[in-house]
Design a protein around this motif. Structure first.
Motif, PDB file in Angstrom:
ATOM      1  N   ARG A 155       0.825  -1.314   0.024  1.00  0.00           N
ATOM      2  CA  ARG A 155       0.046  -0.079  -0.203  1.00  0.00           C
ATOM      3  C   ARG A 155       0.782   1.354  -0.095  1.00  0.00           C
ATOM      4  N   TYR A 156       2.039   1.087   0.644  1.00  0.00           N
ATOM      5  CA  TYR A 156       2.792   2.178   0.805  1.00  0.00           C
ATOM      6  C   TYR A 156       3.455   2.758  -0.536  1.00  0.00           C
ATOM      7  N   ASP A 157       3.619   1.632  -1.370  1.00  0.00           N
ATOM      8  CA  ASP A 157       4.255   1.860  -2.743  1.00  0.00           C
ATOM      9  C   ASP A 157       3.394   2.476  -3.618  1.00  0.00           C
ATOM     10  N   VAL A 158       2.062   1.989  -3.473  1.00  0.00           N
ATOM     11  CA  VAL A 158       0.833   2.626  -4.492  1.00  0.00           C
ATOM     12  C   VAL A 158       0.725   4.081  -4.090  1.00  0.00           C
ATOM     13  N   ALA A 159       0.808   4.204  -2.502  1.00  0.00           N
ATOM     14  CA  ALA A 159       0.498   5.639  -2.120  1.00  0.00           C
ATOM     15  C   ALA A 159       1.615   6.693  -2.806  1.00  0.00           C
ATOM     16  N   GLU A 172       3.274   6.238  -5.649  1.00  0.00           N
ATOM     17  CA  GLU A 172       2.911   6.098  -6.921  1.00  0.00           C
ATOM     18  C   GLU A 172       2.043   7.089  -7.359  1.00  0.00           C
ATOM     19  N   LEU A 173       0.934   7.221  -6.450  1.00  0.00           N
ATOM     20  CA  LEU A 173      -0.098   8.061  -6.627  1.00  0.00           C
ATOM     21  C   LEU A 173       0.087   9.569  -6.255  1.00  0.00           C
ATOM     22  N   GLY A 174       1.166   9.737  -5.587  1.00  0.00           N
ATOM     23  CA  GLY A 174       1.674  11.112  -4.897  1.00  0.00           C
ATOM     24  C   GLY A 174       0.550  11.468  -3.723  1.00  0.00           C
ATOM     25  N   ILE A 175       0.406  10.330  -3.090  1.00  0.00           N
ATOM     26  CA  ILE A 175      -0.455  10.937  -1.957  1.00  0.00           C
ATOM     27  C   ILE A 175       0.063  10.133  -0.686  1.00  0.00           C
ATOM     28  N   THR A 176      -0.348  10.368   0.480  1.00  0.00           N
ATOM     29  CA  THR A 176       0.079   9.813   1.864  1.00  0.00           C
ATOM     30  C   THR A 176      -0.760   8.263   1.772  1.00  0.00           C
ATOM     31  N   TYR A 177      -0.254   7.436   2.635  1.00  0.00           N
ATOM     32  CA  TYR A 177      -0.847   5.988   3.221  1.00  0.00           C
ATOM     33  C   TYR A 177      -2.261   6.302   3.577  1.00  0.00           C
ATOM     34  N   ALA A 182      -4.374   8.648   3.127  1.00  0.00           N
ATOM     35  CA  ALA A 182      -5.164   9.274   2.009  1.00  0.00           C
ATOM     36  C   ALA A 182      -5.555   8.236   1.211  1.00  0.00           C
ATOM     37  N   LEU A 183      -4.736   7.191   0.854  1.00  0.00           N
ATOM     38  CA  LEU A 183      -5.016   6.122   0.068  1.00  0.00           C
ATOM     39  C   LEU A 183      -5.920   5.218   0.637  1.00  0.00           C
ATOM     40  N   LYS A 184      -5.710   5.011   2.038  1.00  0.00           N
ATOM     41  CA  LYS A 184      -6.870   4.155   2.808  1.00  0.00           C
ATOM     42  C   LYS A 184      -7.984   4.598   2.500  1.00  0.00           C
ATOM     43  N   ALA A 185      -8.099   6.100   3.165  1.00  0.00           N
ATOM     44  CA  ALA A 185      -9.421   6.846   2.961  1.00  0.00           C
ATOM     45  C   ALA A 185     -10.285   6.625   1.605  1.00  0.00           C
ATOM     46  N   LYS A 186      -9.341   6.786   0.521  1.00  0.00           N
ATOM     47  CA  LYS A 186      -9.945   6.606  -0.835  1.00  0.00           C
ATOM     48  C   LYS A 186     -10.397   5.174  -1.224  1.00  0.00           C
ATOM     49  N   VAL A 187      -9.787   4.110  -0.847  1.00  0.00           N
ATOM     50  CA  VAL A 187     -10.046   2.878  -0.990  1.00  0.00           C
ATOM     51  C   VAL A 187     -11.545   2.530  -0.248  1.00  0.00           C
ATOM     52  N   VAL A 188     -11.689   3.063   0.984  1.00  0.00           N
ATOM     53  CA  VAL A 188     -12.683   3.035   1.746  1.00  0.00           C
ATOM     54  C   VAL A 188     -13.932   3.713   1.096  1.00  0.00           C
ATOM     55  N   ASN A 189     -13.668   4.773   0.428  1.00  0.00           N
ATOM     56  CA  ASN A 189     -14.646   5.666  -0.203  1.00  0.00           C
ATOM     57  C   ASN A 189     -14.153   6.120  -1.684  1.00  0.00           C
ATOM     58  N   PRO A 190     -14.304   5.327  -2.603  1.00  0.00           N
ATOM     59  CA  PRO A 190     -13.748   5.512  -4.058  1.00  0.00           C
ATOM     60  C   PRO A 190     -13.981   6.499  -4.547  1.00  0.00           C
ATOM     61  N   ASP A 191     -15.171   7.255  -4.222  1.00  0.00           N
ATOM     62  CA  ASP A 191     -15.716   8.612  -4.982  1.00  0.00           C
ATOM     63  C   ASP A 191     -14.514   9.740  -4.724  1.00  0.00           C
ATOM     64  N   ARG A 192     -13.562   9.557  -3.830  1.00  0.00           N
ATOM     65  CA  ARG A 192     -12.581  10.378  -3.429  1.00  0.00           C
ATOM     66  C   ARG A 192     -11.116  10.219  -4.542  1.00  0.00           C
ATOM     67  N   PHE A 193     -11.196   9.354  -5.412  1.00  0.00           N
ATOM     68  CA  PHE A 193     -10.119   9.194  -6.181  1.00  0.00           C
ATOM     69  C   PHE A 193     -10.444  10.222  -7.470  1.00  0.00           C
ATOM     70  N   THR A 194      -9.269  10.826  -7.671  1.00  0.00           N
ATOM     71  CA  THR A 194      -9.388  11.601  -8.812  1.00  0.00           C
ATOM     72  C   THR A 194      -9.108  10.821 -10.403  1.00  0.00           C
ATOM     73  N   PHE A 195      -9.336  11.368 -11.114  1.00  0.00           N
ATOM     74  CA  PHE A 195      -9.164  10.566 -12.524  1.00  0.00           C
ATOM     75  C   PHE A 195      -7.789  10.473 -12.788  1.00  0.00           C
ATOM     76  N   ARG A 196      -6.934  11.391 -12.393  1.00  0.00           N
ATOM     77  CA  ARG A 196      -5.388  11.149 -12.441  1.00  0.00           C
ATOM     78  C   ARG A 196      -5.001   9.712 -11.631  1.00  0.00           C
ATOM     79  N   GLU A 197      -5.704   9.723 -10.346  1.00  0.00           N
ATOM     80  CA  GLU A 197      -5.225   8.676  -9.744  1.00  0.00           C
ATOM     81  C   GLU A 197      -5.785   7.381 -10.188  1.00  0.00           C
ATOM     82  N   LEU A 198      -6.917   7.378 -10.698  1.00  0.00           N
ATOM     83  CA  LEU A 198      -7.600   6.135 -11.342  1.00  0.00           C
ATOM     84  C   LEU A 198      -6.645   5.562 -12.507  1.00  0.00           C
ATOM     85  N   LYS A 199      -6.175   6.805 -13.373  1.00  0.00           N
ATOM     86  CA  LYS A 199      -5.561   6.405 -14.467  1.00  0.00           C
ATOM     87  C   LYS A 199      -4.012   5.579 -14.060  1.00  0.00           C
TER      88      LYS A 199
END
Length: 74
Positions: free
Chosen positions: A20-24, A26-31, A33-50
């Protein structure tokens, strides 16, 4: 019952040998923040999904959103 997005994410990371740390990073976000986005995927930006797609992480979001839509329509 379908798997939660969190379960799908965990399986994808295991399949790809990522942490998870590596993915965060790569996305340029904190761990957290990644955890919050996985719990609520509406928070992902298009750039992050890409970027997730470039990392070959398949979150199967179509299942998540289809399930949410059908639940609202009932």
């Amino acid at each position: 019952m379908t798997e939660s997005l969190e379960q799908i994410f965990k399986k994808e990371l295991k399949r790809l040998g990522l942490r998870r740390y590596d993915v965060a990073k790569e996305l340029g976000i904190t761990y957290p923040a990644l955890k919050a986005k996985v719990v609520n995927p509406d928070r992902f930006t298009f750039r992050e999904l890409k970027k997730l797609a470039q990392l070959e992480i398949n979150l199967q979001l179509e299942l998540y959103y289809d399930a949410r839509i059908s639940q609202k329509d009932i």
